[in-house]
Design an enzyme around this catalytic site. Sequence first.
Site, PDB file in Angstrom:
ATOM      1  CD  GLU A 180       9.341  22.723 -21.759  1.00 57.14           C
ATOM      2  OE1 GLU A 180       9.241  23.653 -22.573  1.00 57.14           O
ATOM      3  OE2 GLU A 180      10.128  21.771 -21.895  1.00 57.14           O
ATOM      4  CG  ASP A 181       9.255  27.089 -17.325  1.00 58.62           C
ATOM      5  OD1 ASP A 181       9.566  26.776 -18.485  1.00 58.62           O
ATOM      6  OD2 ASP A 181       8.183  27.622 -17.016  1.00 58.62           O
TER       7      ASP A 181
END
Length: 714
Positions: free
Chosen positions: A88-89
């Site tokens: 995600e990051d």
Amino acid sequence: MRARGLPDPSATLPEADFLFTELSGYLKPEDISELQNAYLFSQSAHSGQFRKSGEPYISHPLAVAGILGRLRLDPQTLTAALLHDVMEDTHVSKAEINDRFGKAVADLVDGVSKLDKIEFQTHADAQAENFRKMLLAMARDVRVILIKLADRLHNMRTLEAMRPEKRRRIARETMEIYAPIANRLGLNSIYQELQELSFRYLFPTRYRVLTNATKAARGNRREVVTKILDSIKQRLQAAGLDAEVTGREKQLYSIYKKMAEKHLTFSEVLDIYGFRVIVKDVPSCYIALGALHSLYNPIPGKFKDYIAIPKANGYQSLHNTLWGPYGTPIEVQIRTADMHRIAEAGVASHWLYKSTDADLNDLHMKTHQWLQSLLETLSDSTDSLEFLEHLKVDLFPGEVYVFTPQGKILALPKDATAVDFAYAVHTDIGDCCVAAKINGENAPLRTPLRSGDRVEIVTASHAKPNPAWLNYVVTGKARSHIRRFLKTMQYEESAKLGERLLHQALMSLKIDPQTINEAQWEKLARESGAKSKKDLLADMGLGMHLPAVIARRLASPGESASGANGGNGVITILGTEGMAVQFAKCCRPIPGDSIVGFIKKDQGLVIHIHDCPAISKNRGNSEHWLDVAWGKGIARHFEVSIKTMVANQRGVLARVAAAIAEAGSNIDNVAMEGDGAYTTMNFMLQIRNRYHLAQVMRSLRRIPEVAKITRMKG
Ligand code: MN
């Protein structure tokens, strides 16, 4: 270059050393070193990222792994927990995780990332339940949910760093979605902590008042608790039981809920004391219960045997409320150590890491074990039915959960398509749907939906249900509506066609249709086995009765179906007859072609080109054939099949397609064969009439690579 005095960002955090020491209590050294690799990988992926609290980001995945480590979960789950935010990051791909840490870990991380992407929007109760089911259905592997819950728990523990507005939103979502999931899966300690933290941020004032009140009351309580605890311990010892007895502190949220739901005052709620007794086996539970009943009198109607009849999430215990000293109620829970483990960790207790368990380390086996252990403890009861119902929905998802454009969630059976979705939203939307957008992308109506999809239906006011939909819809609602629609449509259209066919036949016998009265119609319908005049006309349109035969009966009642076909009138084809008139797929006639009509049983009138090779063998059957002609000003499009032979040149398909578009036609389908100097392209085109077709062909001939064009007939 690092600024002087700042800690080395690649250095291991003290929390990490602490975690690995703790984990080495139950994991093998090689598992620990694999986890250390995952830690270093995650740390470098997240380097330069910080949490709202100012801590380096890696502290978060580390804490999540810590929560799961305390549940003694397997190394794959812990590795995935350390990596759960990298997709995600940061720019780490699933493939990279797969290469470094294996498929199982990559699937877990991917699963968690997918859950992160969906957002809970509306707050109706039923929607919350659907959302919970959607999360469970999407996760597939229960461990994905475990990681997600641990992730949420740590975020809740550190919620203080967020803005008040965001705190409330996250707390509310936790209360409505994640805490109930933890409860459903029997993760009691996580469930209670999530609830307690949500309460704190949702109702900060009530939380503070209750905290202070309990603190103040604790002093008085301690004495009472100690006294009761000692009496219970002595009595159990006297009964020959080896038991562990503890006093239970009440959760603030459960105090609050009891006050609100049962309209009790704070001291009335707090005056109930809770104790837990843990013994070695099931018989000891009942012996302990008997022993306690000889110490304090049970309050009637409070006993619950969750050992014989476990709760839906697998929870087992004996519950009873007794009259304690000073007339205060005492709640006791009695259970075995095994039951206690399940009560605290629920489904997670079956993912416990055992070093000898390596071969069994697959999802199905473990989930199966869990379900098995729950099923074995089931007895005949209404609870068990409810339990099975939950199980079916939650862990063997036979359903998919999808979003409407408004963020509402619909539950549909597995393999449901966009058409099923359209009918589930509204019958009118189903009847008029022409296309679908799934997650913002155009998709065919037959596309099977997956949990979490956001589905939008494109409708057109003139659109009608398509018989082909019946091949792929799975919901009863869609199926029955399509069927009903087709039936009515076909009936109406067939009746209209039947009337026209009959008029033509009557005219050819020099009879004015207007001169036939109702009594004649009724008699004729009865004789033909139809219920009404309209039924008879529809039967004719469907080819069940031949118009020429019916016309002769009307002309001379009682006469049998014999004699020559006197039909010399012509039926005009307008192209708007709907299902009653079909255009043969063999020759695909278009306006301008010279055509003939064939009345086919159950299908109505089928139009062919007069020299279609497919019909030559049937031409002798003269009563089935009708003279037909095209009407004027037909506006619709017809399908025409065209074969072109083109020289193999780069980009030739694009030029051919452009030429077709330029001539005002659409391509429905294209198939290509041959890879030598020439390629054969078979197009299905949308054509208005012969003149239009000539324009398209002319436009194609202008392309130098096009060697030959043929219209396919039969
Ligand atoms: Mn996270």
